[in-house]
Design a protein around this motif. Structure first.
Motif, short mmCIF file in Angstrom:
data_model
loop_
_atom_site.label_atom_id
_atom_site.label_comp_id
_atom_site.label_asym_id
_atom_site.label_seq_id
_atom_site.Cartn_x
_atom_site.Cartn_y
_atom_site.Cartn_z
N GLY A 92 0.28 -5.42 4.94
CA GLY A 92 0.66 -3.55 5.26
C GLY A 92 1.81 -3.67 5.52
N ASN A 143 1.58 -2.41 -1.63
CA ASN A 143 0.26 -1.69 -1.42
C ASN A 143 0.18 -0.86 -1.98
OD1 ASN A 143 -1.22 0.24 -0.09
ND2 ASN A 143 -0.22 0.60 1.13
N GLN A 150 -3.83 7.49 0.84
CA GLN A 150 -3.41 6.83 2.85
C GLN A 150 -3.75 7.96 2.92
OE1 GLN A 150 0.06 4.03 2.70
NE2 GLN A 150 0.23 4.08 0.82
N VAL A 187 -8.57 -0.40 -4.28
CA VAL A 187 -8.86 -1.38 -3.08
C VAL A 187 -9.81 -2.10 -3.52
CG1 VAL A 187 -7.74 -0.46 -1.31
CG2 VAL A 187 -10.68 -0.03 -1.40
N ALA A 199 -8.46 -1.23 3.67
CA ALA A 199 -7.18 -0.84 3.86
C ALA A 199 -6.97 -0.97 5.12
CB ALA A 199 -7.74 0.79 3.55
N LYS A 202 -6.08 -4.09 6.30
CA LYS A 202 -4.42 -5.05 5.11
C LYS A 202 -3.52 -4.68 5.40
CE LYS A 202 -7.24 -6.58 1.46
NZ LYS A 202 -7.01 -8.09 1.27
N TRP A 204 -2.62 -1.24 5.40
CA TRP A 204 -2.82 -0.58 4.43
C TRP A 204 -2.58 1.08 4.24
CZ3 TRP A 204 -5.55 -2.98 -0.11
CH2 TRP A 204 -4.66 -4.27 -0.86
#
Length: 205
Positions: A92, A143, A150, A187, A199, A202, A204
């Motif tokens: 990400g 993403n 987020q 996710v 998250a 990765k 993200w």
């Protein structure tokens, strides 16, 4: 100093590391470090003042992170190329960095010869990406989280409640819960804590 040396700025919040990088890269005949910065905002200001050929940028720094700083550097000095140099080899982060205008992405455990070569290639107009990370990025995909998802996941990372998050982002608690629920589903997590871990792993959030 030879006029054809590649001029560098190094941005990293760890003083020992940025000093070591500067010393090692200065040993190369064609590289010279014109300045170092400890955070993203300072990096953007330094680049605006010195207009280096390449800026070596960490990602996780206090205040303005390396992704936002990459955008700021490119805006301040469009001819300066950005090479991300980070401990966090997360797909990400790679995608976000490239979207922000970075020309390369390399991990900090790379040999100094590899780093110097990456600087030269980026300066020459090429894109340089750690091969293993590029492969992982292809398999992971983009993403899946929206900007709001987020945001609420980042705030949920320290365990704060939906109500506490809501008061910080000026939303209703119900809207925050909906965003958290959507993020958990996207996710493929079973709960909020697991969604945060996935998250983060990765890159993200």
């Amino acid at each position: 100093m030879s006029a054809d040396r590649i001029r560098l700025v190094i941005a990293d919040d760890q003083a020992m590391l940025r000093g070591a990088l500067a010393s090692l890269l200065e040993l190369e005949d064609d590289l010279t470090v014109v300045g170092v910065a400890g955070d993203g905002e300072a990096a953007a200001e330094l680049v605006a003042q010195t207009t280096p050929d390449v800026c070596l940028m960490d990602i996780q720094m206090p205040g303005m992170d390396g992704i936002a700083a990459t955008q700021a550097v490119r805006a301040a000095s469009p001819d300066t190329r950005v090479l991300i140099v980070t401990t966090f080899a997360r797909p990400g982060y790679l995608r976000a960095a490239l979207d922000a205008g970075a020309s390369g992405f390399i991990v900090k455990d790379a040999a100094v010869e590899q780093l110097a070569d990456a600087v030269r290639r980026v300066h020459a107009g090429l894109r340089v990406v750690d091969p293993a990370l590029a492969e992982a990025s292809l398999f992971e995909g983009a993403n899946p989280l929206s900007d709001r998802e987020q945001q609420v996941l980042r705030l949920a990372a320290d365990g704060r409640s939906a109500a506490a998050i809501a008061s910080e982002v000026f939303l209703s608690a119900g809207t925050v819960r909906n965003n958290l629920s959507a993020a958990i589903g996207k996710v493929d997590a079973s709960n909020r804590a697991q969604a945060v871990r996935i998250a983060q792993d990765k890159g993200w959030i």
